[in-house]
Design an enzyme around this catalytic site. Structure first.
Site, PDB file in Angstrom:
ATOM      1  CE1 TYR A   6      -3.570  -2.952   6.089  1.00 60.19           C
ATOM      2  CE2 TYR A   6      -4.180  -1.358   4.412  1.00 60.19           C
ATOM      3  CZ  TYR A   6      -3.913  -2.653   4.782  1.00 60.19           C
ATOM      4  OH  TYR A   6      -3.967  -3.650   3.853  1.00 60.19           O
ATOM      5  N   GLY A   7      -0.344  -0.493   7.744  1.00 64.72           N
ATOM      6  CA  GLY A   7       0.407  -1.658   8.226  1.00 64.72           C
ATOM      7  C   GLY A   7       1.900  -1.486   8.150  1.00 64.72           C
ATOM      8  CB  THR A   8       4.490  -3.850   6.956  1.00 67.16           C
ATOM      9  OG1 THR A   8       3.965  -4.037   5.641  1.00 67.16           O
ATOM     10  CG2 THR A   8       4.024  -4.967   7.871  1.00 67.16           C
ATOM     11  CG  LEU A   9       4.113  -0.017   2.837  1.00 72.66           C
ATOM     12  CD1 LEU A   9       3.058   0.039   1.740  1.00 72.66           C
ATOM     13  CD2 LEU A   9       5.480   0.345   2.288  1.00 72.66           C
ATOM     14  CD  GLU A  77       0.916  -3.361   0.942  1.00 74.76           C
ATOM     15  OE1 GLU A  77       0.099  -4.288   1.123  1.00 74.76           O
ATOM     16  OE2 GLU A  77       1.501  -2.796   1.875  1.00 74.76           O
TER      17      GLU A  77
END
Length: 134
Positions: A6-9, A77
């Site tokens: 859901y984010g920086t990945l 993470e």
């Protein structure tokens, strides 16, 4: 292993190539339940909390990740640091469809200092400072 990102990945974001280079993109998905997703910490990280029923349904991407690659994701993470962990949740294709169980990376509230946003349904912020630039 199916993993909800859901984010920086996500594709096109700072950590994608470092963590998901060997993974298969399955498609865009949304959490079945609402979750709190915020931008927080001095490095402007997306933080999703393990509080199902609070916040908004969160959109993201579903990947099939080789189990051997999970330690790389854990490191990116911060899994193992206090308040940073993995959990399982349910996601389904955007617009409805088949429900999948997926691994997700979550934080607890001690990571939320300072908070830079209210609850989000999607992470598209570009202020994130990757670990190698902090």
């Amino acid at each position: 292993m199916k993993v909800f990102i859901y984010g920086t990945l996500k594709r096109g974001f700072a950590l994608h190539d470092k963590g998901l280079g060997n993974s298969e993109y399955i498609g865009d998905v949304v959490t079945v339940e609402p979750y709190p997703l915020l931008i927080a910490a001095p490095f402007y990280g997306p933080m999703m909390l393990e509080q199902p029923g609070t916040g908004l349904q969160v959109t993201g991407e579903l990947f099939e990740v080789p189990e051997d690659d999970l330690p790389v994701l854990d490191k990116l993470e911060d899994v193992g640091e206090e308040g940073s962990f993995r959990a399982m949740l349910k996601v389904q294709a955007s617009g409805g469809g088949l429900v999948h169980d997926a691994l997700v990376f979550l934080k607890d509230e001690n990571w939320l200092d300072p908070i830079h946003s209210g609850f989000l349904s999607a992470y598209n912020d570009r202020r994130f400072i990757p670990p190698w630039n902090r």
